[in-house]
Enzyme design. Structure first.
Site, PDB file in Angstrom:
ATOM      1  N   ASP A  18       0.885  -1.144  -0.055  1.00  0.00           N
ATOM      2  CA  ASP A  18       0.052   0.021  -0.104  1.00  0.00           C
ATOM      3  C   ASP A  18       0.851   1.058  -0.011  1.00  0.00           C
ATOM      4  O   ASP A  18       1.634   1.719   0.943  1.00  0.00           O
ATOM      5  CB  ASP A  18      -0.802  -0.103   1.288  1.00  0.00           C
ATOM      6  CG  ASP A  18      -1.872   1.062   1.438  1.00  0.00           C
ATOM      7  OD1 ASP A  18      -2.595   1.242   2.460  1.00  0.00           O
ATOM      8  OD2 ASP A  18      -1.506   2.144   0.800  1.00  0.00           O
ATOM      9  N   GLY A  40      -9.710   4.229  -6.013  1.00  0.00           N
ATOM     10  CA  GLY A  40      -8.243   3.628  -6.015  1.00  0.00           C
ATOM     11  C   GLY A  40      -7.197   4.200  -5.332  1.00  0.00           C
ATOM     12  O   GLY A  40      -7.569   4.634  -4.251  1.00  0.00           O
ATOM     13  N   ASP A  42      -5.959   7.188  -5.661  1.00  0.00           N
ATOM     14  CA  ASP A  42      -6.146   8.544  -5.267  1.00  0.00           C
ATOM     15  C   ASP A  42      -6.948   8.556  -4.023  1.00  0.00           C
ATOM     16  O   ASP A  42      -7.034   9.411  -3.005  1.00  0.00           O
ATOM     17  CB  ASP A  42      -7.186   9.077  -6.395  1.00  0.00           C
ATOM     18  CG  ASP A  42      -7.290  10.488  -6.438  1.00  0.00           C
ATOM     19  OD1 ASP A  42      -8.030  11.100  -7.252  1.00  0.00           O
ATOM     20  OD2 ASP A  42      -6.687  11.096  -5.409  1.00  0.00           O
TER      21      ASP A  42
HETATM   22  N1  APR Z   1      -1.196   1.548  -2.988  1.00  0.00           N
HETATM   23  C1  APR Z   1      -0.812   1.325  -4.080  1.00  0.00           C
HETATM   24  N2  APR Z   1      -1.294   1.030  -5.230  1.00  0.00           N
HETATM   25  C2  APR Z   1      -2.825   1.131  -5.373  1.00  0.00           C
HETATM   26  C3  APR Z   1      -3.475   1.248  -4.139  1.00  0.00           C
HETATM   27  C4  APR Z   1      -2.756   1.681  -3.024  1.00  0.00           C
HETATM   28  N3  APR Z   1      -3.191   1.946  -1.706  1.00  0.00           N
HETATM   29  N4  APR Z   1      -4.813   1.467  -4.297  1.00  0.00           N
HETATM   30  C5  APR Z   1      -5.064   0.980  -5.781  1.00  0.00           C
HETATM   31  N5  APR Z   1      -3.732   0.748  -6.137  1.00  0.00           N
HETATM   32  C6  APR Z   1      -3.330   0.391  -7.656  1.00  0.00           C
HETATM   33  C7  APR Z   1      -4.501  -0.166  -8.358  1.00  0.00           C
HETATM   34  O1  APR Z   1      -4.692  -1.775  -8.018  1.00  0.00           O
HETATM   35  C8  APR Z   1      -3.736  -0.067  -9.828  1.00  0.00           C
HETATM   36  O2  APR Z   1      -2.624  -1.053  -9.946  1.00  0.00           O
HETATM   37  O3  APR Z   1      -2.955   1.713  -8.214  1.00  0.00           O
HETATM   38  C9  APR Z   1      -3.013   1.099  -9.485  1.00  0.00           C
HETATM   39  C10 APR Z   1      -3.726   2.538 -10.355  1.00  0.00           C
HETATM   40  O4  APR Z   1      -5.114   2.344 -10.280  1.00  0.00           O
HETATM   41  P1  APR Z   1      -6.211   3.362  -9.920  1.00  0.00           P
HETATM   42  O5  APR Z   1      -5.990   4.009  -8.653  1.00  0.00           O
HETATM   43  O6  APR Z   1      -7.452   3.097 -10.594  1.00  0.00           O
HETATM   44  O7  APR Z   1      -5.497   4.614 -10.949  1.00  0.00           O
HETATM   45  P2  APR Z   1      -5.631   5.038 -12.505  1.00  0.00           P
HETATM   46  O8  APR Z   1      -5.693   3.562 -13.343  1.00  0.00           O
HETATM   47  O9  APR Z   1      -4.637   5.716 -12.913  1.00  0.00           O
HETATM   48  O10 APR Z   1      -7.184   5.486 -12.720  1.00  0.00           O
HETATM   49  C11 APR Z   1      -7.215   7.041 -12.087  1.00  0.00           C
HETATM   50  O11 APR Z   1      -9.193   6.515 -11.065  1.00  0.00           O
HETATM   51  O12 APR Z   1      -9.412   6.324  -8.703  1.00  0.00           O
HETATM   52  C12 APR Z   1      -9.743   7.115  -9.850  1.00  0.00           C
HETATM   53  O13 APR Z   1      -9.374   9.610  -9.128  1.00  0.00           O
HETATM   54  C13 APR Z   1      -8.727   8.461  -9.726  1.00  0.00           C
HETATM   55  O14 APR Z   1      -9.998   9.016 -11.461  1.00  0.00           O
HETATM   56  C14 APR Z   1      -9.030   8.663 -11.300  1.00  0.00           C
HETATM   57  C15 APR Z   1      -8.670   7.214 -11.907  1.00  0.00           C
END
Ligand code: APR
Length: 188
Positions: A18, A40, A42
């Site tokens: 994480d 996600g 974010d």
């Molecule tokens: N730590 C590390 N990696 C994480 C965590 C965490 N706590 N939570 C999720 N991930 C991973 C996901 O499993 C994926 O491999 O981060 C990677 C990116 O996924 P997303 O968070 O969905 O980001 P992205 O694909 O860039 O999409 C961005 O999603 O959440 C929304 O606000 C965000 O609109 C934006 C979009």
């Protein structure tokens, strides 16, 4: 599970975990152009940082053209309640929806974030796998692009010295491990 690779004058570390638990000088966020949090990683970063981060994003948004952060762009804010002192917010491409410019825009996120580390004298940064979740970027395509920018930055200068990838699941970790072995050889 952590793999370390010697790259240029620095170190690349791949770990499964994480990103909000990272104590690097900065952590990168996979944000959206609206720049006020989301799901996600974010969502996880905003939850761990606390309300101050949302206020800082609202303030930064005022200086953005049309109040939106461009795809491939980055903005640095404090980390508030996170262990990391800074958050570097990156807007990765939504795969297949950027006129074929996916690779360049994804590379730009890492290039700009690493440039911000250099400009701010940051020793270390942790990245998530930008765009490979909700934004649909195939991780086998994204990993070599991400690590190619890390290679360039670590071979170029003295900051950052350590670049970490906090990868959330085994499949993502395996894709980055394969790309890292191709680019850098066996881990140390
Ligand atoms: N730590 C590390 N990696 C994480 C965590 C965490 N706590 N939570 C999720 N991930 C991973 C996901 O499993 C994926 O491999 O981060 C990677 C990116 O996924 P997303 O968070 O969905 O980001 P992205 O694909 O860039 O999409 C961005 O999603 O959440 C929304 O606000 C965000 O609109 C934006 C979009």
């Amino acid at each position: 599970m952590e793999l370390r690779f010697a790259v240029g004058r620095g170190t690349l570390v791949l770990l499964q975990g994480d990103i909000t638990r990272e104590s690097t000088d900065a952590i990168a966020n996979a944000a959206n152009s609206g720049f006020l949090g989301g799901g996600g990683v974010d969502g996880a970063i905003h939850r761990a940082a606390g309300r101050g981060l949302l206020e800082a994003c609202r303030e930064a948004k005022k200086s953005l053209p049309g109040g939106r952060l461009r795809t491939g762009g980055t903005i640095i804010t404090p980390g508030f309640s996170l262990k990391a002192r800074h958050v570097i917010h990156c807007v990765g491409p939504i795969y297949g929806e950027v006129g074929g410019d996916d690779a360049r825009l994804l590379a730009s996120c890492y290039f700009e974030a690493l440039r911000l580390c250099r400009e701010n004298g940051l020793e270390s940064i942790a990245f998530p796998s930008i765009s490979t979740g909700v934004h649909g970027y195939p991780v086998e395509e994204a990993a070599p692009i991400a690590l190619g920018e890390v290679k360039r930055a670590l071979e170029l200068g003295d900051r950052p010295r350590e670049v970490r990838f906090a990868l959330f699941d085994a499949g993502t970790f395996a894709a980055y491990e394969e790309a890292a072995r191709r680019l850098f050889g066996a881990p140390s």
